[in-house]
Motif scaffolding. Structure first.
Motif, PDB file in Angstrom:
ATOM      1  N   ASP A  57       0.742  -1.097  -0.193  1.00 57.33           N
ATOM      2  CA  ASP A  57       0.082   0.024  -0.028  1.00 57.33           C
ATOM      3  C   ASP A  57       0.895   1.346  -0.022  1.00 57.33           C
ATOM      4  O   ASP A  57       0.523   2.245  -0.353  1.00 57.33           O
ATOM      5  N   PHE A  58       1.943   1.052   0.560  1.00 54.34           N
ATOM      6  CA  PHE A  58       2.982   2.181   0.616  1.00 54.34           C
ATOM      7  C   PHE A  58       3.136   3.219  -0.540  1.00 54.34           C
ATOM      8  O   PHE A  58       2.944   4.389  -0.419  1.00 54.34           O
ATOM      9  N   ASP A  59       3.477   2.300  -1.559  1.00 54.36           N
ATOM     10  CA  ASP A  59       3.843   3.176  -2.968  1.00 54.36           C
ATOM     11  C   ASP A  59       2.494   3.781  -3.490  1.00 54.36           C
ATOM     12  O   ASP A  59       2.381   4.466  -4.492  1.00 54.36           O
ATOM     13  N   ARG A  60       1.286   3.454  -3.320  1.00 51.08           N
ATOM     14  CA  ARG A  60      -0.019   3.875  -3.744  1.00 51.08           C
ATOM     15  C   ARG A  60      -0.434   5.280  -2.784  1.00 51.08           C
ATOM     16  O   ARG A  60      -1.123   5.947  -3.528  1.00 51.08           O
ATOM     17  N   LEU A  61       0.384   5.648  -1.740  1.00 50.04           N
ATOM     18  CA  LEU A  61      -0.152   6.802  -1.214  1.00 50.04           C
ATOM     19  C   LEU A  61       0.682   7.765  -1.549  1.00 50.04           C
ATOM     20  O   LEU A  61       2.035   7.670  -2.135  1.00 50.04           O
ATOM     21  N   PRO A  62       0.124   9.160  -1.736  1.00 48.75           N
ATOM     22  CA  PRO A  62       1.084  10.303  -2.147  1.00 48.75           C
ATOM     23  C   PRO A  62       2.378  10.514  -1.065  1.00 48.75           C
ATOM     24  O   PRO A  62       2.126   9.838  -0.058  1.00 48.75           O
ATOM     25  N   ARG A  63       3.238  10.735  -1.647  1.00 54.04           N
ATOM     26  CA  ARG A  63       4.730  10.799  -0.837  1.00 54.04           C
ATOM     27  C   ARG A  63       4.547  11.677   0.249  1.00 54.04           C
ATOM     28  O   ARG A  63       3.817  12.737   0.372  1.00 54.04           O
ATOM     29  N   ALA A  64       5.440  11.322   1.294  1.00 50.89           N
ATOM     30  CA  ALA A  64       5.605  11.952   2.586  1.00 50.89           C
ATOM     31  C   ALA A  64       6.238  13.464   1.894  1.00 50.89           C
ATOM     32  O   ALA A  64       7.069  13.534   1.346  1.00 50.89           O
ATOM     33  N   SER A  65       5.894  14.512   2.877  1.00 49.36           N
ATOM     34  CA  SER A  65       6.624  15.744   2.681  1.00 49.36           C
ATOM     35  C   SER A  65       8.183  15.717   3.428  1.00 49.36           C
ATOM     36  O   SER A  65       8.249  14.644   4.102  1.00 49.36           O
ATOM     37  N   GLU A  66       8.922  16.409   2.973  1.00 46.05           N
ATOM     38  CA  GLU A  66       9.998  16.608   3.588  1.00 46.05           C
ATOM     39  C   GLU A  66      10.025  16.728   5.090  1.00 46.05           C
ATOM     40  O   GLU A  66      10.821  16.089   5.902  1.00 46.05           O
ATOM     41  N   GLN A  67       9.042  17.331   5.601  1.00 44.33           N
ATOM     42  CA  GLN A  67       8.944  17.744   7.154  1.00 44.33           C
ATOM     43  C   GLN A  67       8.499  16.604   7.764  1.00 44.33           C
ATOM     44  O   GLN A  67       8.825  16.051   8.926  1.00 44.33           O
ATOM     45  N   GLU A  68       7.667  15.842   6.909  1.00 40.53           N
ATOM     46  CA  GLU A  68       7.239  14.543   7.571  1.00 40.53           C
ATOM     47  C   GLU A  68       8.158  13.529   7.729  1.00 40.53           C
ATOM     48  O   GLU A  68       8.528  12.966   8.813  1.00 40.53           O
ATOM     49  N   ASP A  69       9.191  13.297   6.696  1.00 41.82           N
ATOM     50  CA  ASP A  69      10.218  12.694   6.829  1.00 41.82           C
ATOM     51  C   ASP A  69      11.025  12.847   7.750  1.00 41.82           C
ATOM     52  O   ASP A  69      11.939  11.838   8.403  1.00 41.82           O
ATOM     53  N   ASP A  70      11.389  14.058   8.069  1.00 38.91           N
ATOM     54  CA  ASP A  70      12.417  14.630   9.150  1.00 38.91           C
ATOM     55  C   ASP A  70      12.022  14.234  10.594  1.00 38.91           C
ATOM     56  O   ASP A  70      12.752  13.705  11.206  1.00 38.91           O
ATOM     57  N   LEU A  71      10.553  14.346  10.547  1.00 42.46           N
ATOM     58  CA  LEU A  71      10.005  13.895  11.938  1.00 42.46           C
ATOM     59  C   LEU A  71      10.141  12.345  12.060  1.00 42.46           C
ATOM     60  O   LEU A  71      10.506  12.049  13.117  1.00 42.46           O
TER      61      LEU A  71
END
Ligand code: FES
Length: 111
Positions: A57-71
């Protein structure tokens, strides 16, 4: 409408529900009693809404923002398919979504 399946840290099912289009995964999880704290209520300041999305399912979601990845980098038990549930908006494009709660989400509830 998206069918959401929640799994516990051990991979066993802990809940299942239908999410109407336009709802956030965090709100859906809390509505059916899943132990996701969501302390900052979606302000991307806590990472207590961390979930691990099923690989398919992961690749079917819109990508995380940079801020989300940092957190997420700071969250315990993070994996390649980790996301913040407060940042996943269910728009009806997925029929089904499976997410697992990391162990720490339960620990914070004292279970
Ligand atoms: Fe705090 Fe999602 S609720 S980052």
């Amino acid at each position: 409408m998206t069918r959401i399946r929640f799994l516990g840290p051990d991979g066993g099912p802990t809940g299942e529900t239908d999410a109407p289009s336009g709802t956030r995964l965090l709100d859906i999880a809390q509505a059916i009693g899943q132990p996701l704290e969501g302390t900052c209520e979606g302000q991307m300041a806590c990472s207590t809404c961390h979930v691990i999305v099923a690989a398919g399912d992961f690749d079917r979601l819109p990508r995380a923002s940079e801020q989300e990845d940092d957190l997420l980098d700071l969250a315990p038990h993070v994996t390649r398919t980790s996301r913040l549930a407060c940042q996943i908006l269910l728009d009806g494009s997925l029929d089904m979504l499976t997410v697992r709660l990391p162990g720490s989400a339960r620990d914070m509830q004292g279970r």
